[in-house]
Design a protein around this motif. Structure first.
Motif, mmCIF file in Angstrom:
data_model
loop_
_atom_site.group_PDB
_atom_site.id
_atom_site.type_symbol
_atom_site.label_atom_id
_atom_site.label_comp_id
_atom_site.label_asym_id
_atom_site.label_seq_id
_atom_site.Cartn_x
_atom_site.Cartn_y
_atom_site.Cartn_z
ATOM 1 N N GLY A 126 0.827 -1.200 0.000
ATOM 2 C CA GLY A 126 0.000 0.000 0.000
ATOM 3 C C GLY A 126 0.857 1.244 0.000
ATOM 4 N N PRO A 127 0.217 2.404 -0.050
ATOM 5 C CA PRO A 127 0.982 3.657 -0.138
ATOM 6 C C PRO A 127 1.761 4.004 1.147
ATOM 7 N N THR A 128 1.591 3.221 2.174
ATOM 8 C CA THR A 128 2.346 3.333 3.431
ATOM 9 C C THR A 128 2.629 4.777 3.876
ATOM 10 N N GLY A 129 1.526 5.477 4.122
ATOM 11 C CA GLY A 129 1.652 6.824 4.688
ATOM 12 C C GLY A 129 1.803 7.919 3.655
ATOM 13 N N THR A 130 1.887 7.556 2.386
ATOM 14 C CA THR A 130 2.026 8.577 1.338
ATOM 15 C C THR A 130 0.658 9.201 1.048
ATOM 16 N N TYR A 333 10.775 1.919 2.793
ATOM 17 C CA TYR A 333 10.594 3.328 2.460
ATOM 18 C C TYR A 333 11.723 3.787 1.557
ATOM 19 N N CYS A 334 11.368 4.237 0.361
ATOM 20 C CA CYS A 334 12.370 4.559 -0.656
ATOM 21 C C CYS A 334 12.505 6.071 -0.829
ATOM 22 N N ALA A 335 13.679 6.471 -1.321
ATOM 23 C CA ALA A 335 13.926 7.899 -1.534
ATOM 24 C C ALA A 335 13.324 8.380 -2.848
ATOM 25 N N GLY A 363 5.232 -2.215 1.619
ATOM 26 C CA GLY A 363 5.780 -1.200 0.739
ATOM 27 C C GLY A 363 4.920 -0.931 -0.472
ATOM 28 N N CYS A 364 5.527 0.020 -1.241
ATOM 29 C CA CYS A 364 6.739 0.779 -0.927
ATOM 30 C C CYS A 364 6.351 2.227 -0.618
ATOM 31 N N GLY A 365 7.003 2.810 0.348
ATOM 32 C CA GLY A 365 6.908 4.247 0.531
ATOM 33 C C GLY A 365 7.837 4.894 -0.476
ATOM 34 N N SER A 366 7.538 6.114 -0.858
ATOM 35 C CA SER A 366 8.434 6.787 -1.807
ATOM 36 C C SER A 366 8.525 8.271 -1.482
ATOM 37 N N CYS A 367 9.640 8.871 -1.903
ATOM 38 C CA CYS A 367 9.856 10.328 -1.770
ATOM 39 C C CYS A 367 9.594 10.813 -0.339
ATOM 40 N N GLY A 368 9.906 9.979 0.633
ATOM 41 C CA GLY A 368 9.697 10.380 2.030
ATOM 42 C C GLY A 368 8.228 10.614 2.359
ATOM 43 N N GLY A 369 7.324 10.126 1.518
ATOM 44 C CA GLY A 369 5.888 10.315 1.776
ATOM 45 C C GLY A 369 5.427 11.737 1.518
ATOM 46 N N LEU A 382 7.464 -5.770 -7.335
ATOM 47 C CA LEU A 382 8.891 -6.124 -7.432
ATOM 48 C C LEU A 382 9.479 -6.403 -6.049
ATOM 49 N N LEU A 383 9.056 -5.622 -5.072
ATOM 50 C CA LEU A 383 9.538 -5.849 -3.699
ATOM 51 C C LEU A 383 9.236 -7.280 -3.268
#
Lengths: 458, 220
Positions: A126-130, A333-335, A363-369, A382-383
């Motif tokens: 899921g979007p994990t906080g994004t 969590y990805c950058a 995952g995955c989180g991205s861009c620090g949310g 992919l994860l």
């Protein structure tokens, strides 16, 4: 089920040692530094998956000491909730090693994994906080995850608005958003043809608002779960404990959400591992947690996919696998953002490091949310695929892969350099909730590179 | 020991987080006639700037920064009164009111920025967390501050930052203050969009932005 242990936690939150929060932070910082030295924990950037079993055991022992000495800080009463070692061990010895998440044909078994485990990890995606756009875009975003056959559970997006209102903590709109997040998650899994799929969370700040999502018909069912946060580091409040009280009565799964800051009060990777092990123990003892979300956060770049991050989650996973039955989930969590190869590379590394270390995934989180609608199902696919490829993999082989793979993306992890990518709406067909050619092609290219390295994507 | 060596030792004591050495070297600096302003700006500040940069590059972590700040404070306790006596004015660079904005109880980011601002010579009034918008403004008025800084880790608290700017305008005091915002979900673009004056990707950048913005205001 009513938890008499929660009564004991509350009692100790009133009777434990009084301490100003700043003093607790300082004590945690100083004691953690001492424990790193006492146990001679050493981050090795060339060996991200440690081969040293005794170091994983040392990290476990240090985390246990920290929890027993400091306790779990209650921000409401400014007191430390403390337990004796025998009490902690009694709880840890009683943990279930197998859970059934979801219902019917869509149910999955989540089992305790060990180091180099040949069994499949479960992915809570899921979007994990994004931040996500409300309504149909949110439904389609979650559906993009649920449609991926390898994904086991969805949830955890945050809404920017509800009915056009900016969502603020504690307002009526936050409570409405909580209810709608549950409904939309259920709609998404139904549209994906997986109506019994486990929903892992609705990302709402106020614990009291989260309760609105508990709805056996249209929202979070007893076969689903919610996350209950810890405050940074090793802290809780009565609002969080009260949410758990209700969740236990309702019967859904309790996820212990931790966001340890790598580079914060805990210091570097070694100290962060110790503090987060203590936070897992606090989650098991005080939150009655069924599973634990290890959402490691770099103090600057807000990700957990650099060398320090991967080493930290790996040693923690190995510490749990060797010393407990606590099921921990690496929240990747990805950058970088969706649509970029960097995000896929981060996800691939995270999948291998976590799976081989005995962890499950999120995952995955991205861009620090930070960026709206920067989440899609493809990176989560992919994860999980990489985690599956790493089942039964030897730690030596995982390190060989990571030492080849991580240099390909690590220079892009700085918050000022990480490519932000595109939004879900730009990368997916909004009718079918399937990736457009551009994003699918990028994924295929990365899978091609991985195949050339001998990784078998199943 | 030369005066240059003393300045280097002051910087090193901060970099190494050695409060005892920082205090001892400060006393030595005064005994040997080093200008206390110079000891602060070319010794302590130089050391703290290095620590801030290293933290920004993650060569050191928060515990090392906190120890450096402790060393800095131990030295300032000795050097600042001497500087005041000599120069007759405060060595403080400016005044800042800071807080985690309403609705958010996360304070590690705000604490880091507050600590780095203090260590870089700002007078900091830290109102803690879940700070209502009007409390930030009232404190800024009371202390005649230059900067109001608000932080959050939660997207659900970001609207209160917009409220802060709106209330400043409503009260007719917007131009009196430099407004800085930051924290996990806050971006440089969003900060500019809501009309904030400054933003930092991290604590070190926040301090540099505060220094630069204040310099510009004072140059007007």
């Amino acid at each position: 089920m009513r938890s008499y242990r929660l009564d004991e936690v509350t009692k100790r939150a009133f009777e434990g040692p009084y301490m100003e929060e700043r003093d607790f932070d300082m004590k945690l910082m100083k004691r953690t530094r001492e424990l790193v030295k006492e146990h001679d924990l050493r981050f090795n950037p060339e060996e991200l998956v440690t081969l040293d079993d005794s170091m994983a055991d040392d990290a476990w022992e240090a985390g246990m000491k920290l929890f027993l000495e400091l306790g779990f800080y209650c921000q409401t009463t400014k007191r430390c909730i403390k337990f004796e070692e025998w009490e902690v061990k009694k709880v840890l010895n009683s943990l279930s090693t197998s859970l059934t998440l979801g219902a019917g044909k869509d149910a999955v078994k989540m089992e305790m994994r060990r180091i180099e485990d040949p069994t499949s990890p479960v992915i809570h995606a899921g979007p994990t906080g994004t931040l996500c756009t409300e309504g149909d875009v949110y439904v389609k975003t979650l559906r993009s995850y649920a449609q991926e056959a390898v994904i086991d559970s969805v949830g955890a997006g945050t809404l920017a608005t509800i009915d056009g209102f900016k969502i603020r903590k504690g307002t009526p709109q936050e409570f409405r958003a909580a209810r709608m997040l549950g409904r939309w998650a259920r709609q998404a899994i139904s549209e994906a043809g997986r109506p019994g799929m486990h929903i892992n969370d609705i990302a709402i700040v106020s614990p009291e608002a989260k309760i609105c999502a508990l709805d056996p018909v249209n929202g979070i069912r007893p076969t689903d779960g919610l996350l209950v946060s810890q405050m940074i580091e090793l802290k809780t409040s009565f609002a969080h404990l009260a949410l758990i009280e209700h969740m236990l009565s309702y019967g859904c799964f309790v996820g212990n959400l931790m966001t340890p800051i790598l580079g914060g009060y805990s210091g570097g990777p070694e100290g962060t591992a110790i503090v987060n092990i203590a936070e897992h123990i606090a989650g098991a003892v005080c939150y009655n947690a069924n599973y634990h979300y290890l959402s490691l956060t770099n103090v600057r770049n807000l990700n957990g996919t650099d060398r320090a991050g991967l080493w930290t989650i790996s040693i923690e996973g190995q510490a749990f696998a060797r010393n407990s039955d606590m099921m921990s989930i690496y929240d990747c969590y990805c950058a970088a953002g969706p649509g970029t190869d960097v995000l896929l590379r981060e996800a691939a590394a995270g999948g291998v490091a976590s799976s081989v270390s005995g962890l499950h995934l999120m995952g995955c989180g991205s861009c620090g949310g930070k960026l709206l609608d920067h989440s899609t199902g493809l990176e989560a696919r992919l994860l999980k695929e990489m985690a599956l490829a790493a089942t039964g993999m030897r730690r030596e082989d995982a390190n060989e892969f990571l030492n080849t793979w991580v240099p390909q993306y690590e220079k892009w992890l700085d918050v000022t350099k990480a490519p932000k990518g595109k939004t879900f709406q730009e990368l997916y067909d909004l009718g079918s909730a399937k990736p457009k050619k551009e994003w699918q092609k990028k994924y295929d290219e990365i899978v091609g590179e991985l195949t050339e390295l001998g990784i078998e994507i199943r | 020991m030369s005066k240059v060596q003393i300045l280097d030792d002051l910087a090193d004591s901060v970099i190494n987080g050695d409060a005892e050495k920082a205090a001892g070297t400060s006393r030595k600096a005064l005994r040997t006639g080093v200008d206390p302003f110079k000891a602060i700006s070319e010794g302590l500040m130089k050391g703290m700037a290095k620590v801030g940069e290293d933290f920004s590059k993650l060569k050191v972590y928060l515990p090392e920064v906190m120890m450096a700040a402790e060393a800095m404070n131990a030295a300032l306790a000795i050097l600042e009164p001497a500087a005041l006596k000599k120069g007759g004015k405060s060595v403080k660079k400016g005044k800042v009111v800071i807080g985690t904005i309403y609705g958010d109880i996360h304070d590690i980011g705000k604490n880091i920025v507050a600590m780095l601002l203090r260590a870089n010579g700002f007078e900091v009034h830290d109102l803690g967390r879940e700070v209502p918008v009007d409390a930030l403004i009232n404190k800024a008025e009371e202390t005649k501050s230059d900067i109001i800084a608000a932080s959050t880790l939660l997207s659900t608290s970001m609207p209160y930052m917009e409220d802060l700017l709106a209330l400043l305008k409503e009260k007719g005091v917007r131009k009196k203050y430099i407004v800085m915002v930051g924290g996990g979900p806050v971006t440089r673009e969003w900060a500019a969009q809501i009309g904030a004056d400054g933003y930092g990707d991290d604590g070190d950048e926040a301090v540099k932005a505060a220094q630069e913005l204040l310099r510009k205001v004072k140059a007007r």
